[in-house]
Each structure stands twice: as structure tokens, then as C-alpha cells.
Design an enzyme around this catalytic site. Structure first.
Site, PDB file in Angstrom:
ATOM      1  N   GLY A 174       0.804  -1.214   0.000  1.00 19.79           N
ATOM      2  CA  GLY A 174       0.000   0.000   0.000  1.00 19.79           C
ATOM      3  C   GLY A 174       0.834   1.259   0.000  1.00 19.79           C
ATOM      4  CB  CYS A 175       1.454   3.736   2.648  1.00 24.01           C
ATOM      5  SG  CYS A 175      -0.296   4.079   2.992  1.00 24.01           S
ATOM      6  CB  VAL A 176       5.876   0.599   1.438  1.00 22.36           C
ATOM      7  CG1 VAL A 176       7.277   0.379   0.860  1.00 22.36           C
ATOM      8  CG2 VAL A 176       5.953   0.727   2.956  1.00 22.36           C
ATOM      9  CB  SER A 179       5.980   6.222  -0.586  1.00 26.26           C
ATOM     10  OG  SER A 179       4.882   6.563   0.241  1.00 26.26           O
TER      11      SER A 179
END
Length: 259
Positions: A174-176, A179
């Protein structure tokens, strides 16, 4: 890292394709920064528990995978502070009147009037004490998966002349990943520390690491990153002058790892 976490999920055709076209390493640049992504209470809970038990009280828990990653993340954070590279923490954005990513889910969480549930909800974006930001370290609050979306991160890193981002945190898929993709898009050299990222699902964790390593980042062992940071500090102190024609620091690290 001869054995990679994703190896068991690859098909025979995948292996044949990789043999014909292995991924190319991007390598570290000259000015690194550490990015700690969403290490907040909502994914850990208050104590280590298996995920199926933890999610009864903490719906976004990553279970034991998160707790098991903490000691490795602490090593990375301690080394980053020791050598003096910029450290950036991200967490969620609450109470700013910004529409959430999942309005229905957010409404259901806010509708729970149980006092203990309300307490957990209000603490969800608190960064855990084990990796608590120090005074002077950057803390950014975000309303989307990527650390770059809607935050001043790109301007901050550009002002510091950063060209390499060492990423850790959650969730891998997800967020990793979001980013890392955005960082690559902005032309940063993206490094993902394998032992310092985690997810709720084992297969998703493994295959997102594989995919990032193929397209957007170097997925590296923690020890390799720690070695790089030590060498980077030595160069900053002038203890190692790279002569004309000498191999870059990243090539020396890679050569040492294959010896």
C-alpha cells in the site's frame, strides 16, 4: 541475499524470463534520506498479537509481522541518526476536514460509541514510541497512500539536495509501494529495506517487493544499507577520496556482498 522472499511465488516461466532479463540495480546516489512510512498505533495495536486476534480491536493491524519488524527498523533509524542523514516520518491526517479515502469505512469507525473503541480510534495515527520522532525530525501528515501526495515532501527533499530515499514502514503493498512509485517518478533513487517493511498478507508482501525490485527500486538487505551508510559517513568526513577511475561506493558494496 541469494534467497529472496518472493522466490517461492514465482512460476517456471517467471524464472525463465528473469534469467533472460534480470533486474538492473539502480544504486545509491550521493545524498540519502530515511523515510519511515506510517509506523503508527493503528497497525500495531498496544501489544504483539497474531493478526486474526489483533484485528478484533485494531481493524488495520498487521499482526506479528509489524512487531517483528520493529527491531530491524530501530537499527536502521539509529544508524541514520548516527551518520546524520535527514529523517522523515509520515503518519495519517486526522481532524483537518479532508475527505477520507474510504468514506463508508470511516463513518463506520466513527459511529462506534464504545469508549475503548473511541480511545483506539483517537490514538490511531500516533507514531509508536519505539520509533518516536526526535526533535528536529520531519513529521508529515498525509491523506493518501503516497508520502508525496498532498505533502511538502518533494520540496523538502529538493531543498536538502537529497537524491536517494531509503524507505521502510508499512504496508508493503500500500503506502510503501505508492511512495516508492512516486519517488521513482520524481527521479529519486529508491531503496527499500526488505526486513524493515511489512504487510498484512504474506503473498502480497513478497510479490510487491518483487515488483518494486523489478521496476522502481532496489530491494536490499538491512546489512547492505547499514554498510552503505557507514561508507557514506566516511566519505563525508573526507576519510575516503574517490580517485578518478575508482569504482563508486555502491559498486564496492555490491562487490563485497558477492565475495
Amino acid at each position: 541475499m541469494a534467497q529472496r522472499v518472493w522466490d517461492e511465488y514465482l512460476t517456471e516461466r517467471d524464472r525463465a524470463h528473469l534469467a533472460m532479463r534480470p533486474p538492473r540495480r539502480r544504486g545509491f546516489g550521493e545524498k540519502p534520506a530515511l523515510l519511515l512510512i506510517d509506523l503508527y498505533r493503528w497497525v500495531f495495536g498496544d501489544k504483539p498479537e497474531p493478526i486474526l486476534e489483533a484485528m478484533k480491536k485494531w481493524p488495520s493491524s498487521c499482526g506479528m509481522e509489524g512487531w517483528s519488524a520493529i527491531p530491524q527498523i530501530q537499527k536502521l533509524l539509529a544508524k541514520s541518526r548516527e551518520v546524520g542523514i535527514p529523517v522523515v516520518h509520515t503518519t495519517g491526517l486526522d481532524g483537518a476536514g479532508v475527505a477520507p479515502r474510504s468514506p463508508q469505512r470511516e463513518s463506520e469507525l466513527q459511529a462506534n460509541r464504545d469508549p475503548e473503541a473511541r480511545d483506539r480510534f483517537t490514538r490511531r495515527y500516533e507514531i509508536i514510541d519505539e520509533v518516536k520522532p526526535l526533535s528536529g525530525e520531519t513529521v508529515l501528515r498525509k491523506a493518501g497512500p503516497s508520502a508525496f501526495w498532498g505533502t511538502p515532501l518533494i520540496g523538502h527533499l529538493n531543498a536538502l539536495h537529497v537524491d536517494t530515499i531509503i524507505a521502510c514502514g508499512e504496508s508493503t503493498s500500500g503506502c510503501v509501494r505508492a511512495s516508492v512509485v512516486d519517488g521513482c517518478t520524481y527521479r529519486f533513487r529508491m531503496m527499500v529495506v526488505e526486513e524493515c517493511v511489512f504487510d498484512r498478507h504474506e503473498a502480497t508482501h513478497a510479490m510487491n517487493l518483487f515488483d518494486m525490485n523489478q521496476k522502481y527500486a532496489d530491494v536490499l538487505a538491512l546489512q547492505e544499507v547499514l554498510d552503505y551508510l557507514d561508507m557514506w559517513r566516511t566519505r563525508q568526513r573526507g576519510g575516503q577520496t574517490q580517485a578518478a577511475g575508482d569504482a563508486p561506493v555502491t559498486d564496492k558494496i555490491a562487490a563485497a556482498g558477492s565475495a
